[in-house]
Design an enzyme around this catalytic site. Structure first.
Site, PDB file in Angstrom:
ATOM      1  N   ARG A  82      11.702  -2.470   4.991  1.00  0.00           N
ATOM      2  CA  ARG A  82      13.099  -2.185   5.326  1.00  0.00           C
ATOM      3  C   ARG A  82      13.192  -1.128   6.411  1.00  0.00           C
ATOM      4  NH1 ARG A  82      17.801  -4.732   4.392  1.00  0.00           N
ATOM      5  NH2 ARG A  82      16.640  -5.506   2.575  1.00  0.00           N
TER       6      ARG A  82
ATOM      7  N   HIS B 233      14.866  -2.590  -2.494  1.00  0.00           N
ATOM      8  CA  HIS B 233      15.505  -2.762  -1.187  1.00  0.00           C
ATOM      9  C   HIS B 233      14.635  -2.183  -0.079  1.00  0.00           C
ATOM     10  CE1 HIS B 233      18.858  -2.347   1.835  1.00  0.00           C
ATOM     11  NE2 HIS B 233      19.157  -3.514   1.316  1.00  0.00           N
ATOM     12  N   CYS B 234      13.928  -1.107  -0.383  1.00  0.00           N
ATOM     13  CA  CYS B 234      13.135  -0.399   0.623  1.00  0.00           C
ATOM     14  C   CYS B 234      11.933  -1.204   1.112  1.00  0.00           C
ATOM     15  CB  CYS B 234      12.635   0.929   0.074  1.00  0.00           C
ATOM     16  SG  CYS B 234      13.902   2.017  -0.585  1.00  0.00           S
ATOM     17  N   ILE B 235      11.420  -2.113   0.298  1.00  0.00           N
ATOM     18  CA  ILE B 235      10.196  -2.826   0.674  1.00  0.00           C
ATOM     19  C   ILE B 235      10.478  -4.237   1.170  1.00  0.00           C
ATOM     20  CG2 ILE B 235       8.851  -1.447  -0.940  1.00  0.00           C
ATOM     21  CD1 ILE B 235       8.588  -3.987  -2.693  1.00  0.00           C
TER      22      ILE B 235
END
Length: 344
Positions: free
Chosen positions: A86, A333-335
């Site tokens: 992300r 969400h970050c990955i």
């Protein structure tokens, strides 16, 4: 060009991820490393139930990735150091006047403000690599930014935090006007909603200094899902109250006041390093589904699924244990990074 970043709820072509590799972020012990590999693989498997997944894999990790990932996950071999797609990867955009054209914004990535521990030079090249791989037009930017530092509604509104885009370690000469102009140029936004900060843990050594995607998201135009820490013993109790007040004072690009949906935090307050930032807001919307963070708390995880199912009608909500991600500084969400579908 009239670029526009679609809402995450718009149809996806696929989701992009990066497979972990050995180093500081993955962990020092065998148990820590195995937890990291297993958690990234579990997220990929959950997403692959709903839409295609392409995983960028360092040459040193190809055999492990083949062994651990479902066969339907496509592998793209390239050097990897950090693996938070992300943030270091492209932010995809479309041009409504050219419906077959896909754009890929290439923010400058410096490891969340160039901390001493971070290594990012290899992964900072992924935006260009992926853009070339999918035939997207590369949209270069001089702004240091990460995909986790923004959320859009696809209709002109972008959520930002002052401690990310205006971070002197990222953009020492930026001000709100410059940032907003760059968001308008690259994402097609016309209204920036600035929040003063992020969650407390996010300001630790391995934090992002306040990414918005762990605290608030726009589930549909005019509706914000907000992290809600209800326990006064946790420092984020005061933080989330402050953010709720800030959002209540804002309107979106269409002039609407926001409906705020509270998404309660899990009951766990601390770990060995202090107050946790466990947040159900850090979920990924996929075609027909939502991949939600789980924290091993049956009641809290179920409550989050119910709230997310209401926020995203008609989508199946699937929980994946995300504690192995949050221990390393982020969530689901970050990955992940969605690639929107364009006309064939």
């Amino acid at each position: 060009m009239n670029w526009r970043m679609p809402s995450e709820t718009a149809p996806h072509e696929r989701t992009w991820m990066a497979f972990p590799r050995e180093g500081f972020t993955l962990g020092d012990t065998t148990a820590e490393r195995e937890e990291g590999y297993a958690t990234w693989s579990a997220v990929a498997a959950a997403v692959a139930r709903f839409e295609p997944v392409t995983m960028v894999v360092d040459p040193t990790e190809v055999e492990r990735a083949k062994r651990m990932l479902p066969g339907e996950v496509t592998l793209l071999e390239a050097p990897v150091d950090e693996f938070w797609m992300r943030d270091h990867g492209p932010t995809f955009v479309v041009d409504d006047a050219r419906p077959r054209v896909l754009g890929a914004v290439d923010w400058i990535f410096n490891g969340w403000g160039a901390p001493d521990w971070a290594q990012w030079q290899d992964s900072a090249a992924h935006a260009g690599l992926i853009a070339a791989h999918v035939g997207a037009e590369l949209v270069s930017s001089v702004l240091v930014n990460e995909g986790g530092g923004i959320h859009v509604d696809g209709e002109g509104t972008v959520l930002l935090t002052e401690t990310v885009q205006l971070d002197p370690r990222r953009n020492p000469f930026a001000d709100r006007a410059r940032v907003e102009a760059e968001m308008a140029r690259t994402l097609g936004t016309t209204k920036a909603v600035w929040l003063s900060r992020g969650l407390t843990r996010d300001y630790d050594e391995m934090g992002t200094n306040g990414h918005v995607d762990i605290v608030a998201t726009i589930s549909s135009p005019g509706r914000i899902v907000l992290h809600d820490q209800r326990d006064p013993a946790h420092p984020d109790h005061a933080v989330t109250a402050q953010l709720r007040a800030e959002l209540a004072a804002h309107t979106d690009a269409a002039g609407r006041t926001f409906e705020i949906v509270d998404l309660p935090a899990p009951a766990t307050l601390t770990d060995a390093h202090g107050p946790v930032d466990w947040s159900y807001v850090n979920h990924l919307v996929v075609n027909g589904g939502v991949i939600a963070c789980g924290f091993g708390e049956e009641r809290a995880d179920a409550t989050a699924r119910a709230i997310l199912a209401d926020a995203y009608p008609g989508r199946e909500v699937v929980t994946v244990d995300a504690r192995g991600l949050f221990a390393r500084g982020g969530g689901i969400h970050c990955i992940t990074q969605q690639q929107p579908a364009v006309a064939p």
